[in-house]
Design a protein around this motif. Structure first.
Motif, PDB file in Angstrom:
ATOM      1  N   LEU A  70       0.860  -1.182   0.000  1.00 54.57           N
ATOM      2  CA  LEU A  70       0.000   0.000   0.000  1.00 54.57           C
ATOM      3  C   LEU A  70       0.893   1.227   0.000  1.00 54.57           C
ATOM      4  CD1 LEU A  70      -1.474  -2.213   2.178  1.00 54.57           C
ATOM      5  CD2 LEU A  70      -3.240  -0.455   2.014  1.00 54.57           C
ATOM      6  N   GLY A  71       0.639   2.138  -0.910  1.00 54.00           N
ATOM      7  CA  GLY A  71       1.476   3.321  -1.004  1.00 54.00           C
ATOM      8  C   GLY A  71       0.670   4.580  -1.218  1.00 54.00           C
ATOM      9  N   ALA A  72       1.281   5.698  -0.860  1.00 52.09           N
ATOM     10  CA  ALA A  72       0.722   7.013  -1.142  1.00 52.09           C
ATOM     11  C   ALA A  72       1.885   7.927  -1.507  1.00 52.09           C
ATOM     12  CB  ALA A  72      -0.041   7.564   0.065  1.00 52.09           C
ATOM     13  N   LEU A  73       1.765   8.634  -2.623  1.00 48.73           N
ATOM     14  CA  LEU A  73       2.809   9.560  -3.024  1.00 48.73           C
ATOM     15  C   LEU A  73       2.190  10.770  -3.700  1.00 48.73           C
ATOM     16  CD1 LEU A  73       4.684   8.269  -6.194  1.00 48.73           C
ATOM     17  CD2 LEU A  73       2.644   7.165  -5.329  1.00 48.73           C
ATOM     18  N   PHE A  74       2.960  11.857  -3.730  1.00 48.16           N
ATOM     19  CA  PHE A  74       2.464  13.075  -4.346  1.00 48.16           C
ATOM     20  C   PHE A  74       2.361  12.898  -5.856  1.00 48.16           C
ATOM     21  CE2 PHE A  74       4.395  15.216  -0.501  1.00 48.16           C
ATOM     22  CZ  PHE A  74       3.178  15.601   0.040  1.00 48.16           C
ATOM     23  N   GLY A  75       1.254  13.392  -6.430  1.00 46.89           N
ATOM     24  CA  GLY A  75       1.035  13.315  -7.861  1.00 46.89           C
ATOM     25  C   GLY A  75       1.464  14.578  -8.579  1.00 46.89           C
ATOM     26  N   GLY A  76       1.335  14.560  -9.909  1.00 46.26           N
ATOM     27  CA  GLY A  76       1.875  15.608 -10.763  1.00 46.26           C
ATOM     28  C   GLY A  76       1.264  16.975 -10.573  1.00 46.26           C
ATOM     29  N   ASP A  77       0.041  17.060 -10.058  1.00 48.89           N
ATOM     30  CA  ASP A  77      -0.599  18.365  -9.845  1.00 48.89           C
ATOM     31  C   ASP A  77      -0.268  18.980  -8.491  1.00 48.89           C
ATOM     32  OD1 ASP A  77      -1.752  18.359 -12.310  1.00 48.89           O
ATOM     33  OD2 ASP A  77      -3.694  17.595 -11.645  1.00 48.89           O
ATOM     34  N   THR A  78       0.592  18.329  -7.718  1.00 48.32           N
ATOM     35  CA  THR A  78       0.951  18.863  -6.406  1.00 48.32           C
ATOM     36  C   THR A  78       1.658  20.212  -6.531  1.00 48.32           C
ATOM     37  OG1 THR A  78       1.129  16.671  -5.407  1.00 48.32           O
ATOM     38  CG2 THR A  78       2.363  18.437  -4.353  1.00 48.32           C
ATOM     39  N   LEU A  79       1.182  21.191  -5.780  1.00 51.07           N
ATOM     40  CA  LEU A  79       1.772  22.532  -5.737  1.00 51.07           C
ATOM     41  C   LEU A  79       1.849  23.185  -7.124  1.00 51.07           C
ATOM     42  CD1 LEU A  79       4.683  21.960  -3.168  1.00 51.07           C
ATOM     43  CD2 LEU A  79       2.421  22.922  -2.732  1.00 51.07           C
ATOM     44  N   PHE A  80       0.860  22.928  -7.979  1.00 58.59           N
ATOM     45  CA  PHE A  80       0.881  23.543  -9.308  1.00 58.59           C
ATOM     46  C   PHE A  80       0.777  25.064  -9.206  1.00 58.59           C
ATOM     47  CE2 PHE A  80      -3.682  23.157  -8.608  1.00 58.59           C
ATOM     48  CZ  PHE A  80      -4.193  24.319  -9.172  1.00 58.59           C
ATOM     49  N   GLU A  81       0.112  25.557  -8.160  1.00 59.75           N
ATOM     50  CA  GLU A  81       0.010  26.998  -7.986  1.00 59.75           C
ATOM     51  C   GLU A  81       1.386  27.628  -7.734  1.00 59.75           C
ATOM     52  OE1 GLU A  81      -3.597  25.078  -5.768  1.00 59.75           O
ATOM     53  OE2 GLU A  81      -1.408  24.809  -5.835  1.00 59.75           O
ATOM     54  N   LEU A  82       2.168  26.993  -6.873  1.00 59.88           N
ATOM     55  CA  LEU A  82       3.510  27.505  -6.571  1.00 59.88           C
ATOM     56  C   LEU A  82       4.415  27.394  -7.792  1.00 59.88           C
ATOM     57  CD1 LEU A  82       5.548  28.557  -4.468  1.00 59.88           C
ATOM     58  CD2 LEU A  82       6.001  26.166  -3.845  1.00 59.88           C
ATOM     59  N   ARG A  83       4.326  26.272  -8.497  1.00 61.35           N
ATOM     60  CA  ARG A  83       5.175  26.053  -9.670  1.00 61.35           C
ATOM     61  C   ARG A  83       4.931  27.135 -10.735  1.00 61.35           C
ATOM     62  NH1 ARG A  83       3.439  21.439 -10.956  1.00 61.35           N
ATOM     63  NH2 ARG A  83       5.024  20.119 -10.006  1.00 61.35           N
ATOM     64  N   THR A  84       3.673  27.364 -11.081  1.00 67.11           N
ATOM     65  CA  THR A  84       3.371  28.335 -12.135  1.00 67.11           C
ATOM     66  C   THR A  84       3.722  29.750 -11.708  1.00 67.11           C
ATOM     67  OG1 THR A  84       1.063  28.440 -11.343  1.00 67.11           O
ATOM     68  CG2 THR A  84       1.550  26.917 -13.136  1.00 67.11           C
ATOM     69  N   SER A  85       3.506  30.078 -10.443  1.00 63.57           N
ATOM     70  CA  SER A  85       3.812  31.428  -9.966  1.00 63.57           C
ATOM     71  C   SER A  85       5.313  31.708 -10.019  1.00 63.57           C
ATOM     72  CB  SER A  85       3.295  31.609  -8.533  1.00 63.57           C
ATOM     73  OG  SER A  85       1.889  31.438  -8.481  1.00 63.57           O
ATOM     74  N   LEU A  86       6.130  30.738  -9.610  1.00 64.48           N
ATOM     75  CA  LEU A  86       7.585  30.914  -9.664  1.00 64.48           C
ATOM     76  C   LEU A  86       8.084  31.011 -11.101  1.00 64.48           C
ATOM     77  CD1 LEU A  86       8.695  28.461  -6.826  1.00 64.48           C
ATOM     78  CD2 LEU A  86       9.026  30.934  -6.842  1.00 64.48           C
ATOM     79  N   GLN A  87       7.514  30.193 -11.988  1.00 65.40           N
ATOM     80  CA  GLN A  87       7.937  30.232 -13.387  1.00 65.40           C
ATOM     81  C   GLN A  87       7.633  31.583 -14.026  1.00 65.40           C
ATOM     82  OE1 GLN A  87       5.915  26.832 -15.034  1.00 65.40           O
ATOM     83  NE2 GLN A  87       7.566  25.411 -14.506  1.00 65.40           N
ATOM     84  N   LEU A  88       6.420  32.088 -13.797  1.00 62.94           N
ATOM     85  CA  LEU A  88       6.050  33.375 -14.376  1.00 62.94           C
ATOM     86  C   LEU A  88       6.893  34.508 -13.803  1.00 62.94           C
ATOM     87  CD1 LEU A  88       2.156  32.982 -14.429  1.00 62.94           C
ATOM     88  CD2 LEU A  88       3.693  33.052 -16.409  1.00 62.94           C
ATOM     89  N   ALA A  89       7.179  34.447 -12.506  1.00 61.01           N
ATOM     90  CA  ALA A  89       7.991  35.491 -11.881  1.00 61.01           C
ATOM     91  C   ALA A  89       9.419  35.474 -12.420  1.00 61.01           C
ATOM     92  CB  ALA A  89       7.986  35.306 -10.365  1.00 61.01           C
ATOM     93  N   GLU A  90       9.997  34.299 -12.602  1.00 66.05           N
ATOM     94  CA  GLU A  90      11.358  34.206 -13.134  1.00 66.05           C
ATOM     95  C   GLU A  90      11.426  34.693 -14.579  1.00 66.05           C
ATOM     96  OE1 GLU A  90      14.238  31.027 -11.070  1.00 66.05           O
ATOM     97  OE2 GLU A  90      12.661  30.114 -12.290  1.00 66.05           O
TER      98      GLU A  90
END
Length: 336
Positions: free
Chosen positions: A189-209
């Motif tokens: 049995l496993g649980a792990l973070f998926g691809g949409d995790t922290l998408f808000e932070l990712r896009t905000s940092l990319q746009l700012a850079e």
């Protein structure tokens, strides 16, 4: 620390058959990188990740780390519900990448006699005393990528992993090692973070850079999705697969509190070749973009943690098997 709001919402259920089995796992990434190696592509700096987790567990005698246990505790409770659906008592359960024991603390004597906690961060592994557990506890300080070096093949009735595998370089190889460590008809049995995790932070940092520096660099780790995990479990040799997705949404006053909590969780960036600093004006721009694009009406900002839950069984002759195609005797028209 400000209060956070949790919203859990089910995203769906996926069941898939088992495709071709993958051969045994590759090298560990814990040692020095070898440019001539034919092992897995190296994405994460495992030594840096261990250092981050150790430092988080030691900060303020562990109190800061305990304050930000909320995501892992919520996911551990959901994972426990899945374990409780398995009507079986285990002599022992291996908690792979256990951390301080978010999942292990929920185990009771009706489910198992003993839990074995294994983690690459020694400080995190020993953060909390045995008195906080209801079952016998054994702790093993070892690298999760080298599971079979410390756990014999065909020795475990059940292996659980709660929010650890997203930092593994060779995920297919680790899944193979998990299957090899299980007894026939053993369960993972496993649980792990998926691809949409922290998408808000990712896009905000990319746009700012892009705006302030004219380019982007990775600050949020690449993660898998549910379809990838179905295929990887099948390739590793698991059967009777189940993969489902949930989300945990947490509201923060600003982006700064989110980044601070990620650090105290030991979830800071550990990508190889990462930048070790971000200009403050870039961070300020990212915070403003975050609030503008994703902010809530009350002025807070949401952070999404997508969780992929996995269940797979090691094949055994006595396991139930699907009937042959065309052998059904009841028409769906009669049922519907």
């Amino acid at each position: 620390m400000s209060a956070r709001l949790f919203v859990l919402s089910s995203k769906g259920l996926l069941q898939t058959p088992s495709p071709r089995t993958r051969t045994l796992a590759s090298i560990s990434s814990a040692g020095p990188l070898n440019p001539t190696s034919v092992g897995p592509f190296q994405v994460f700096d495992r030594k840096a990740k261990v250092h981050q987790k150790d430092r988080a567990a030691l900060r303020d005698s562990g109190n800061r780390s305990r304050t930000v246990d909320y995501v892992r505790e919520a996911v551990a409770e959901n994972l426990m519900e899945r374990l409780m659906d398995i009507k079986r008592k285990f002599n022992s359960i291996l908690d792979l990448g256990s951390g301080p024991g978010h999942f292990a603390k929920l185990l009771e004597s009706e489910q198992t006699n003993k839990v074995v906690m294994l983690d690459s961060s020694e400080k995190t592994l020993h953060r909390d005393p045995d008195s906080e557990f209801d079952v016998e506890v054994e702790r093993i300080h070892a690298d999760e990528e080298n599971l079979l070096q410390v756990i014999p093949r065909n020795s475990q009735e059940a292996i659980v992993s709660c929010l650890n595998l997203h930092w593994v370089n060779d995920l297919p190889g680790v899944l193979v090692q998990i299957k090899e460590a299980l007894l026939p008809d053993g369960v993972f049995l496993g649980a792990l973070f998926g691809g949409d995790t922290l998408f808000e932070l990712r896009t905000s940092l990319q746009l700012a850079e892009l705006e302030r520096e004219g380019g982007i660099s990775p600050h949020v780790s690449p993660m898998t999705d549910s379809r990838d995990m179905s295929n990887l479990l099948g390739r590793a040799g698991f059967t009777l697969l189940t993969v489902d997705i949930d989300e945990v949404r947490v509201n923060y006053p600003t982006m700064w509190e989110l980044v601070e909590d990620l650090r105290d969780m030991g979830e800071s960036n550990a990508i190889l070749g990462r930048r070790h600093f971000i200009h403050r004006d870039t961070l300020a721009a990212a915070s403003a973009i975050y609030k503008e694009l994703h902010g809530n009406e009350d002025g807070t900002i949401p952070a999404t943690f997508q969780i992929i839950y996995l269940i797979g069984w090691k094949p055994a002759p006595n396991q139930p098997k699907p009937l042959e195609r065309g052998s059904g005797k009841t028409s769906l028209k009669d049922v519907l």
